[in-house]
Motif scaffolding. Structure first.
Motif, PDB file in Angstrom:
ATOM      1  N   LEU A  41      -0.888   5.776  -5.944  1.00 57.19           N
ATOM      2  CA  LEU A  41      -0.225   6.450  -4.968  1.00 57.19           C
ATOM      3  C   LEU A  41       0.033   8.117  -5.678  1.00 57.19           C
ATOM      4  CD1 LEU A  41       2.507   4.229  -3.500  1.00 57.19           C
ATOM      5  CD2 LEU A  41       0.245   5.046  -2.322  1.00 57.19           C
ATOM      6  N   GLU A  42       0.195   7.961  -6.834  1.00 59.12           N
ATOM      7  CA  GLU A  42       0.313   9.196  -7.464  1.00 59.12           C
ATOM      8  C   GLU A  42      -0.919  10.059  -7.758  1.00 59.12           C
ATOM      9  OE1 GLU A  42       3.971   8.073 -10.596  1.00 59.12           O
ATOM     10  OE2 GLU A  42       2.019   7.208 -11.023  1.00 59.12           O
ATOM     11  N   VAL A  43      -2.050   9.410  -7.872  1.00 61.02           N
ATOM     12  CA  VAL A  43      -3.197   9.690  -7.983  1.00 61.02           C
ATOM     13  C   VAL A  43      -3.753  10.250  -6.476  1.00 61.02           C
ATOM     14  CG1 VAL A  43      -5.636   9.315  -8.672  1.00 61.02           C
ATOM     15  CG2 VAL A  43      -4.028   8.417 -10.117  1.00 61.02           C
ATOM     16  N   LEU A  44      -3.753   9.451  -5.522  1.00 63.76           N
ATOM     17  CA  LEU A  44      -4.514   9.624  -4.390  1.00 63.76           C
ATOM     18  C   LEU A  44      -3.612   9.927  -3.130  1.00 63.76           C
ATOM     19  CD1 LEU A  44      -7.308   6.859  -4.345  1.00 63.76           C
ATOM     20  CD2 LEU A  44      -7.378   9.370  -5.077  1.00 63.76           C
ATOM     21  N   GLY A  45      -2.243   9.996  -3.490  1.00 64.87           N
ATOM     22  CA  GLY A  45      -1.244  10.157  -2.477  1.00 64.87           C
ATOM     23  C   GLY A  45      -1.248   8.900  -1.364  1.00 64.87           C
ATOM     24  N   GLU A  46      -1.054   9.257  -0.034  1.00 68.95           N
ATOM     25  CA  GLU A  46      -0.738   8.230   0.909  1.00 68.95           C
ATOM     26  C   GLU A  46      -1.997   7.646   1.263  1.00 68.95           C
ATOM     27  OE1 GLU A  46      -0.801  10.557   5.064  1.00 68.95           O
ATOM     28  OE2 GLU A  46       1.033  10.796   3.960  1.00 68.95           O
ATOM     29  N   VAL A  47      -3.129   8.405   0.863  1.00 68.87           N
ATOM     30  CA  VAL A  47      -4.589   7.662   1.106  1.00 68.87           C
ATOM     31  C   VAL A  47      -4.863   6.430   0.389  1.00 68.87           C
ATOM     32  CG1 VAL A  47      -7.014   7.830   0.619  1.00 68.87           C
ATOM     33  CG2 VAL A  47      -5.815   9.777   1.544  1.00 68.87           C
ATOM     34  N   GLY A  48      -3.876   6.369  -0.801  1.00 66.42           N
ATOM     35  CA  GLY A  48      -3.893   4.910  -1.554  1.00 66.42           C
ATOM     36  C   GLY A  48      -2.925   3.979  -1.094  1.00 66.42           C
ATOM     37  N   GLU A  49      -2.329   4.138  -0.088  1.00 66.95           N
ATOM     38  CA  GLU A  49      -1.429   3.239   0.307  1.00 66.95           C
ATOM     39  C   GLU A  49      -2.016   1.668   0.808  1.00 66.95           C
ATOM     40  OE1 GLU A  49       2.237   1.477   0.755  1.00 66.95           O
ATOM     41  OE2 GLU A  49       2.136   3.088   0.093  1.00 66.95           O
ATOM     42  N   PRO A  50      -3.271   1.986   1.428  1.00 65.84           N
ATOM     43  CA  PRO A  50      -3.627   0.416   1.939  1.00 65.84           C
ATOM     44  C   PRO A  50      -3.948  -0.356   0.574  1.00 65.84           C
ATOM     45  CG  PRO A  50      -4.321   2.362   3.179  1.00 65.84           C
ATOM     46  CD  PRO A  50      -3.674   2.902   1.981  1.00 65.84           C
ATOM     47  N   VAL A  51      -4.506   0.319  -0.457  1.00 70.58           N
ATOM     48  CA  VAL A  51      -4.553  -0.301  -1.568  1.00 70.58           C
ATOM     49  C   VAL A  51      -3.685  -0.831  -2.181  1.00 70.58           C
ATOM     50  CG1 VAL A  51      -5.976   0.055  -3.714  1.00 70.58           C
ATOM     51  CG2 VAL A  51      -6.849   1.009  -1.768  1.00 70.58           C
ATOM     52  N   MET A  52      -2.566  -0.217  -2.074  1.00 69.37           N
ATOM     53  CA  MET A  52      -1.201  -0.360  -3.000  1.00 69.37           C
ATOM     54  C   MET A  52      -0.678  -1.486  -2.297  1.00 69.37           C
ATOM     55  SD  MET A  52       0.086   0.582  -5.719  1.00 69.37           S
ATOM     56  CE  MET A  52       1.660  -0.003  -6.813  1.00 69.37           C
ATOM     57  N   GLU A  53      -0.826  -1.662  -0.897  1.00 71.84           N
ATOM     58  CA  GLU A  53      -0.175  -2.713  -0.223  1.00 71.84           C
ATOM     59  C   GLU A  53      -1.239  -4.065  -0.735  1.00 71.84           C
ATOM     60  OE1 GLU A  53       2.451  -3.330   1.563  1.00 71.84           O
ATOM     61  OE2 GLU A  53       2.860  -1.665   1.014  1.00 71.84           O
ATOM     62  N   LEU A  54      -2.391  -3.844  -0.897  1.00 67.41           N
ATOM     63  CA  LEU A  54      -3.097  -5.240  -1.229  1.00 67.41           C
ATOM     64  C   LEU A  54      -2.540  -5.697  -2.806  1.00 67.41           C
ATOM     65  CD1 LEU A  54      -6.766  -4.133   0.077  1.00 67.41           C
ATOM     66  CD2 LEU A  54      -5.254  -6.095   0.742  1.00 67.41           C
ATOM     67  N   GLN A  55      -2.531  -4.751  -3.575  1.00 67.70           N
ATOM     68  CA  GLN A  55      -2.139  -5.077  -4.975  1.00 67.70           C
ATOM     69  C   GLN A  55      -0.871  -5.550  -5.046  1.00 67.70           C
ATOM     70  OE1 GLN A  55      -2.662  -1.050  -6.569  1.00 67.70           O
ATOM     71  NE2 GLN A  55      -4.738  -1.250  -7.335  1.00 67.70           N
ATOM     72  N   ARG A  56       0.251  -5.181  -4.161  1.00 69.87           N
ATOM     73  CA  ARG A  56       1.461  -5.576  -4.239  1.00 69.87           C
ATOM     74  C   ARG A  56       1.174  -7.326  -3.675  1.00 69.87           C
ATOM     75  NH1 ARG A  56       3.307  -0.744  -1.266  1.00 69.87           N
ATOM     76  NH2 ARG A  56       4.235   0.461  -3.017  1.00 69.87           N
TER      77      ARG A  56
END
Length: 65
Positions: A41-56
């Protein structure tokens, strides 16, 4: 890039990059140093949110996706 190049990253349980290879950093149009210690999220901003959700989900359950 060669079709066999593979982007690889290792992250801690908070999703911070501990390691990222140049292939994946290049995919983000950034350097390896731009990623170290930061989350997607810090690197890509909101574009990274779907990936972060998968990681969580992976961190919570231990199940791969």
């Amino acid at each position: 890039r060669d079709r066999f190049d593979l982007g690889v990253a290792i992250q801690d349980e908070q999703g911070r990059y501990l390691y990222i290879n140049e292939v994946l950093a290049d995919m983000h149009d950034l350097t390896v140093a731009d990623h170290e210690g930061r989350t997607i999220l810090e690197v890509l901003g909101e574009v990274g949110e779907p990936v972060m959700e998968l990681q969580r989900g992976v961190f919570a359950t231990g199940e791969p996706v």
